[in-house]
Motif scaffolding. Structure first.
Motif, PDB file in Angstrom:
ATOM      1  N   ARG A 162     158.761 -63.486 122.042  1.00 39.69           N
ATOM      2  CA  ARG A 162     159.052 -62.069 121.816  1.00 39.69           C
ATOM      3  C   ARG A 162     157.768 -61.241 121.713  1.00 39.69           C
ATOM      4  O   ARG A 162     157.780 -60.049 122.025  1.00 39.69           O
ATOM      5  CB  ARG A 162     159.903 -61.887 120.550  1.00 39.69           C
ATOM      6  CG  ARG A 162     159.257 -62.412 119.288  1.00 39.69           C
ATOM      7  CD  ARG A 162     160.200 -62.298 118.122  1.00 39.69           C
ATOM      8  NE  ARG A 162     159.532 -62.657 116.874  1.00 39.69           N
ATOM      9  CZ  ARG A 162     160.050 -62.429 115.686  1.00 39.69           C
ATOM     10  NH1 ARG A 162     161.232 -61.851 115.583  1.00 39.69           N
ATOM     11  NH2 ARG A 162     159.404 -62.773 114.589  1.00 39.69           N
ATOM     12  N   ARG A 163     156.653 -61.870 121.289  1.00 37.80           N
ATOM     13  CA  ARG A 163     155.368 -61.165 121.250  1.00 37.80           C
ATOM     14  C   ARG A 163     154.656 -61.224 122.597  1.00 37.80           C
ATOM     15  O   ARG A 163     153.848 -60.348 122.917  1.00 37.80           O
ATOM     16  CB  ARG A 163     154.457 -61.764 120.175  1.00 37.80           C
ATOM     17  CG  ARG A 163     154.979 -61.540 118.794  1.00 37.80           C
ATOM     18  CD  ARG A 163     153.977 -61.861 117.716  1.00 37.80           C
ATOM     19  NE  ARG A 163     154.656 -61.824 116.437  1.00 37.80           N
ATOM     20  CZ  ARG A 163     154.941 -60.714 115.758  1.00 37.80           C
ATOM     21  NH1 ARG A 163     154.561 -59.548 116.254  1.00 37.80           N
ATOM     22  NH2 ARG A 163     155.589 -60.763 114.606  1.00 37.80           N
ATOM     23  N   HIS A 164     154.935 -62.261 123.357  1.00 35.15           N
ATOM     24  CA  HIS A 164     154.287 -62.463 124.660  1.00 35.15           C
ATOM     25  C   HIS A 164     155.369 -62.823 125.684  1.00 35.15           C
ATOM     26  O   HIS A 164     155.444 -63.971 126.137  1.00 35.15           O
ATOM     27  CB  HIS A 164     153.251 -63.574 124.570  1.00 35.15           C
ATOM     28  CG  HIS A 164     152.218 -63.356 123.498  1.00 35.15           C
ATOM     29  ND1 HIS A 164     151.134 -62.513 123.671  1.00 35.15           N
ATOM     30  CD2 HIS A 164     152.112 -63.846 122.235  1.00 35.15           C
ATOM     31  CE1 HIS A 164     150.402 -62.502 122.570  1.00 35.15           C
ATOM     32  NE2 HIS A 164     150.973 -63.298 121.682  1.00 35.15           N
ATOM     33  N   PRO A 165     156.204 -61.859 126.072  1.00 42.56           N
ATOM     34  CA  PRO A 165     157.331 -62.177 126.956  1.00 42.56           C
ATOM     35  C   PRO A 165     156.930 -62.696 128.322  1.00 42.56           C
ATOM     36  O   PRO A 165     157.741 -63.315 129.014  1.00 42.56           O
ATOM     37  CB  PRO A 165     158.093 -60.848 127.061  1.00 42.56           C
ATOM     38  CG  PRO A 165     157.092 -59.799 126.688  1.00 42.56           C
ATOM     39  CD  PRO A 165     156.181 -60.434 125.699  1.00 42.56           C
ATOM     40  N   ASP A 166     155.673 -62.469 128.725  1.00 41.99           N
ATOM     41  CA  ASP A 166     155.220 -63.005 130.007  1.00 41.99           C
ATOM     42  C   ASP A 166     155.158 -64.523 130.000  1.00 41.99           C
ATOM     43  O   ASP A 166     155.138 -65.154 131.063  1.00 41.99           O
ATOM     44  CB  ASP A 166     153.858 -62.421 130.392  1.00 41.99           C
ATOM     45  CG  ASP A 166     152.816 -62.519 129.287  1.00 41.99           C
ATOM     46  OD1 ASP A 166     153.193 -62.512 128.106  1.00 41.99           O
ATOM     47  OD2 ASP A 166     151.614 -62.594 129.599  1.00 41.99           O
ATOM     48  N   ILE A 167     155.157 -65.140 128.803  1.00 40.91           N
ATOM     49  CA  ILE A 167     155.164 -66.601 128.705  1.00 40.91           C
ATOM     50  C   ILE A 167     156.360 -67.186 129.457  1.00 40.91           C
ATOM     51  O   ILE A 167     156.264 -68.261 130.069  1.00 40.91           O
ATOM     52  CB  ILE A 167     155.202 -67.046 127.222  1.00 40.91           C
ATOM     53  CG1 ILE A 167     153.840 -66.785 126.579  1.00 40.91           C
ATOM     54  CG2 ILE A 167     155.581 -68.524 127.083  1.00 40.91           C
ATOM     55  CD1 ILE A 167     153.852 -66.928 125.079  1.00 40.91           C
ATOM     56  N   LYS A 168     157.486 -66.486 129.436  1.00 38.20           N
ATOM     57  CA  LYS A 168     158.691 -66.992 130.106  1.00 38.20           C
ATOM     58  C   LYS A 168     158.455 -67.227 131.594  1.00 38.20           C
ATOM     59  O   LYS A 168     159.068 -68.115 132.193  1.00 38.20           O
ATOM     60  CB  LYS A 168     159.846 -66.003 129.917  1.00 38.20           C
ATOM     61  CG  LYS A 168     160.334 -65.876 128.497  1.00 38.20           C
ATOM     62  CD  LYS A 168     161.597 -65.029 128.396  1.00 38.20           C
ATOM     63  CE  LYS A 168     161.336 -63.571 128.635  1.00 38.20           C
ATOM     64  NZ  LYS A 168     162.535 -62.729 128.390  1.00 38.20           N
TER      65      LYS A 168
END
Length: 444
Positions: free
Chosen positions: A336-342
């Motif tokens: 949720r803090r780093h949505p690009d991780i997905k």
């Protein structure tokens, strides 16, 4: 007289399209890209740029399905920047308060600086058609619940946890802003009275949650080190480590330094070593130490190869009293803090991360004093990086004993403790506390 060339600031929409393209097509992270764009856009536009980039990564599959519905042929190759402009436009129309006409016009105008002017008509037509048919399109697109996560990750969460849907829902929310209050300057109760907005304390003794996020320069005495932005579940690291004054403490994989400074807040006279493999990331460690007026030995080195940097540390022995290992991981607990991780993380990354964690854990165990404590931590929710990693380590390490954590009172057989992301709570974080004992005492 020599003329100075006027530098035109990049529009937030053009910058967002460039950044999203680099995330989706080149595998670069928002945390790496956004700082490079801070001076390319007007200062007042940077918050909007951040909102658009993080937001697109958070809801990317939904936006992609809308584009598939509205665009006949996929935009590939050099036209991918046009596809990203459509993502920017749709995100604004769905998730921001930017007036529809302004959102469309600004995205269309961004084609000029991005050398895609021949697609002005396409972008204008697609976005205006979406506005006309919005209700019908969304009813079709949203017919079924969307995880907004890659399938491989959904499958792993399904396999591991009965409440997997709750984890996914929490991941898709914007995170709350947590502060760590420096007990050397103020109590949590006192700092609450200094804030101009409502805030909530929690079960962590130093944590305070803001009702709405705030720029750090607006926080009372922030520059004097009275508060640090740090998630509540991350704050448990220093408390669980229980460092004492005059002990030698290693904070492995320390950047950006939040845990290092917290250890020193709780044990100001501890001999803390902050280690990280990336020199560039250690800049933040130095900055955080300076803001809090603290001293630590900061070293660039590989945690899996302690003998390559151990001689740089002025210490009486080559072993530490306590080690905090915030291990490299999938970061699936902080989506949720780093949505690009997905979209950056791939399923095939996990075995390599597990192997690296094992290597570092084994290496650091060798430089821990007898009766010393190693606190293993990750910002992952995947069992293979957490409880399964610790089970294997305990099986292979006769002088390692698992210590109880204050959260385990309901399950004394638990292997460490797994925090899960909560909408108004903390991020996904895992802890396991290990003590180095003699083999005889372990058997006894």
């Amino acid at each position: 007289m020599k003329k100075t060339q006027k530098i035109t600031a990049l529009s937030a929409r053009a910058a967002a399209a460039e950044i999203v393209l680099q995330v989706c097509d080149q595998g670069q992270s928002l945390s790496t890209l956004l700082p490079h764009y801070q001076n390319k856009v007007k200062p007042q536009d940077f918050p909007l740029l951040q909102e658009i980039c993080f937001g697109i990564c958070r809801v990317l599959p939904r936006l992609e399905r809308i584009i598939q519905h509205l665009v006949d042929k996929p935009l590939k190759g050099k036209t991918r920047i046009v596809h990203c402009l459509l993502l920017v436009g749709l995100y604004q129309l769905l998730y921001t308060r930017v007036p529809s006409h302004a959102a469309v016009d600004e995205v269309v105008n961004a084609t000029s600086v991005l050398k895609s002017e021949r697609f002005r008509g396409l972008i204008n037509g697609v976005l205006r058609r979406f506005l006309r048919e919005k209700e019908a399109i969304l009813s079709l697109i949203d017919k079924h619940w969307q995880t907004l996560h890659p399938e491989w990750l959904v499958n792993k969460l399904k396999k591991a946890y009965p409440h997997w849907r709750d984890i996914i829902e929490a991941n898709n929310q914007k995170p709350p802003m947590w502060l760590r209050i420096n007990q050397q300057h103020s109590s949590v109760a006192h700092y609450r009275t200094l804030l101009s907005q409502e805030s909530y304390p929690a079960d962590n003794p130093s944590a305070l949650r803001l009702t709405t996020p705030s720029a750090v320069q607006n926080l009372p005495f922030f520059s004097d080190g009275w508060a640090t932005v740090q998630d509540i579940n991350t704050q448990w690291a220093a408390h669980l480590l229980e460092a004492k004054n005059h002990e030698f403490i290693l904070d492995a994989c320390a950047a950006p330094g939040g845990k290092t400074t917290h250890i020193l807040e709780l044990a100001p006279e501890a001999n803390v070593v902050a280690l990280d493999i990336e020199e560039a990331r250690l800049v933040r460690v130095h900055e955080n130490l300076a803001r809090l007026k603290q001293q630590a030995t900061v070293i660039c080195g590989d945690a899996s190869q302690p003998m390559t940097w151990l001689d740089q540390i002025p210490m009486p022995s080559r072993q530490f009293d306590r080690i905090l290992l915030d291990a490299p991981c999938s970061a699936t607990g902080v989506i949720r803090r780093h949505p690009d991780i997905k979209w950056l993380r791939q399923e095939q990354d996990i075995p390599a991360l597990v192997a690296l964690q094992k290597q570092i854990l084994t290496a650091l165990w060798s430089i821990l004093k007898p009766n010393g404590i190693l606190l293993y931590a990750t910002c992952s929710v995947l069992p293979e990086e957490n409880s399964e990693q610790i089970v294997q380590f305990l099986e292979n390490t006769p002088n390692a004993r698992l210590e109880a954590l204050p959260f385990n009172h309901t399950d004394k057989n638990a292997i460490g403790f797994q925090f899960f992301p909560q909408p108004a709570g903390g991020d996904g974080f895992y802890y396991a506390k290990l003590r180095k004992v003699s083999v005889d005492s372990q058997q006894g």
